[in-house]
Design a protein around this motif. Structure first.
Motif, PDB file in Angstrom:
ATOM      1  N   GLY A 106      65.159  39.870  52.503  1.00  0.00           N
ATOM      2  CA  GLY A 106      64.144  39.637  51.478  1.00  0.00           C
ATOM      3  C   GLY A 106      63.807  38.169  51.319  1.00  0.00           C
ATOM      4  O   GLY A 106      63.923  37.370  52.255  1.00  0.00           O
ATOM      5  N   ILE A 107      63.404  37.788  50.097  1.00  0.00           N
ATOM      6  CA  ILE A 107      62.919  36.423  49.888  1.00  0.00           C
ATOM      7  C   ILE A 107      64.026  35.385  50.067  1.00  0.00           C
ATOM      8  O   ILE A 107      63.761  34.257  50.478  1.00  0.00           O
ATOM      9  CB  ILE A 107      62.218  36.259  48.524  1.00  0.00           C
ATOM     10  CG1 ILE A 107      63.148  36.618  47.361  1.00  0.00           C
ATOM     11  CG2 ILE A 107      60.947  37.088  48.475  1.00  0.00           C
ATOM     12  CD1 ILE A 107      62.546  36.311  46.002  1.00  0.00           C
ATOM     13  N   GLY A 108      65.275  35.764  49.794  1.00  0.00           N
ATOM     14  CA  GLY A 108      66.376  34.835  50.023  1.00  0.00           C
ATOM     15  C   GLY A 108      66.530  34.520  51.501  1.00  0.00           C
ATOM     16  O   GLY A 108      66.731  33.371  51.890  1.00  0.00           O
ATOM     17  N   THR A 109      66.418  35.549  52.327  1.00  0.00           N
ATOM     18  CA  THR A 109      66.485  35.367  53.775  1.00  0.00           C
ATOM     19  C   THR A 109      65.340  34.489  54.258  1.00  0.00           C
ATOM     20  O   THR A 109      65.539  33.570  55.069  1.00  0.00           O
ATOM     21  CB  THR A 109      66.436  36.736  54.488  1.00  0.00           C
ATOM     22  OG1 THR A 109      67.558  37.525  54.064  1.00  0.00           O
ATOM     23  CG2 THR A 109      66.454  36.593  55.998  1.00  0.00           C
ATOM     24  N   LEU A 110      64.139  34.762  53.768  1.00  0.00           N
ATOM     25  CA  LEU A 110      62.976  33.972  54.169  1.00  0.00           C
ATOM     26  C   LEU A 110      63.136  32.515  53.734  1.00  0.00           C
ATOM     27  O   LEU A 110      62.823  31.594  54.504  1.00  0.00           O
ATOM     28  CB  LEU A 110      61.707  34.567  53.567  1.00  0.00           C
ATOM     29  CG  LEU A 110      61.312  35.946  54.087  1.00  0.00           C
ATOM     30  CD1 LEU A 110      60.159  36.501  53.269  1.00  0.00           C
ATOM     31  CD2 LEU A 110      60.953  35.891  55.569  1.00  0.00           C
ATOM     32  N   GLU A 111      63.619  32.307  52.521  1.00  0.00           N
ATOM     33  CA  GLU A 111      63.800  30.948  52.017  1.00  0.00           C
ATOM     34  C   GLU A 111      64.804  30.189  52.875  1.00  0.00           C
ATOM     35  O   GLU A 111      64.575  29.020  53.248  1.00  0.00           O
ATOM     36  CB  GLU A 111      64.269  31.005  50.553  1.00  0.00           C
ATOM     37  CG  GLU A 111      64.339  29.659  49.872  1.00  0.00           C
ATOM     38  CD  GLU A 111      65.705  29.014  49.972  1.00  0.00           C
ATOM     39  OE1 GLU A 111      65.782  27.785  49.805  1.00  0.00           O
ATOM     40  OE2 GLU A 111      66.703  29.723  50.221  1.00  0.00           O
ATOM     41  N   GLU A 112      65.905  30.834  53.232  1.00  0.00           N
ATOM     42  CA  GLU A 112      66.916  30.187  54.071  1.00  0.00           C
ATOM     43  C   GLU A 112      66.358  29.857  55.450  1.00  0.00           C
ATOM     44  O   GLU A 112      66.576  28.764  55.993  1.00  0.00           O
ATOM     45  CB  GLU A 112      68.138  31.089  54.194  1.00  0.00           C
ATOM     46  CG  GLU A 112      68.940  31.198  52.907  1.00  0.00           C
ATOM     47  CD  GLU A 112      69.972  32.307  52.935  1.00  0.00           C
ATOM     48  OE1 GLU A 112      71.066  32.073  52.390  1.00  0.00           O
ATOM     49  OE2 GLU A 112      69.706  33.386  53.510  1.00  0.00           O
TER      50      GLU A 112
END
Length: 196
Positions: A110-116
């Motif tokens: 999700g967005i955490g993966t994308l942010e990382e």
């Protein structure tokens, strides 16, 4: 570049809608163990994160988890890892994962993966590290994102050299083979403030 000894995997704490995402995580785990590459990841025991860690451990590999104290309960910190680092913040978590890894792969998340993923790719662009960054595009999960990134490059908001820093593959073994021969390009001559 030195040999790849550790890969940081960014991925979801959810298993996702399709079983194919967990299956892909297990395939990546097997490819890592086959090459004697240690897994560095977010430390959770659930979702795609838990699947990749569990499979590496089942196959006799090493797993290092890094999780902030605030998420140790929410994301259910994995109890059986080779090492578990508990950090004070998300920023410290991401920095520690980057320090421990020789390369980075994003599985579906999700967005955490994308942010990382975007942060570590930005660090590569800026020359803060010279480690390979890539996306394991399972069942077309990242197709729309890849098209968008190509559009961003075509519109000249990202230089072609920056776009090329992010590798994409559908096969874990093939992506790891590309990492084995990776040489980071020099960034000073093409990085400027106009395209970040």
């Amino acid at each position: 570049m030195a040999a790849i000894r550790s890969i940081c995997v960014y991925c979801g704490s959810s298993p996702g809608r399709s079983e194919i995402y967990v299956a892909a995580a297990r395939q990546l785990a097997a490819a890592l163990v086959e090459r004697n590459v240690r897994l560095v990841y977010g430390g959770a025991g659930i979702g795609v994160m838990g699947a990749v860690a569990d499979r590496v451990l089942e196959l006799g590999g090493q797993v290092v988890g890094v999780i902030p104290q605030a998420l140790a309960t929410k994301e259910v910190a994995h109890p059986g890892l080779t090492e578990l680092h508990v950090t004070a913040s998300m920023h410290e978590r991401k920095m520690r994962m980057a320090e421990l890894a020789d390369g980075f792969i994003a599985l579906p998340g999700g967005i955490g993966t994308l942010e990382e993923l975007f942060e570590i790719w930005t660090w590569a662009q800026l020359g803060f590290h010279a480690k390979p960054c890539g996306v394991l595009n399972i069942a077309g999960y990242y197709d729309a994102l890849i098209r968008f990134l190509d559009h961003v490059a075509a519109e000249q908001f990202v230089k072609p050299q920056t776009r090329a820093l992010l590798m994409v593959d559908t096969d874990p073994a093939a992506l790891l083979e590309r990492y084995a021969g990776y040489r980071a390009p020099a960034v000073a001559h093409w990085l400027d403030r106009s395209q970040t």
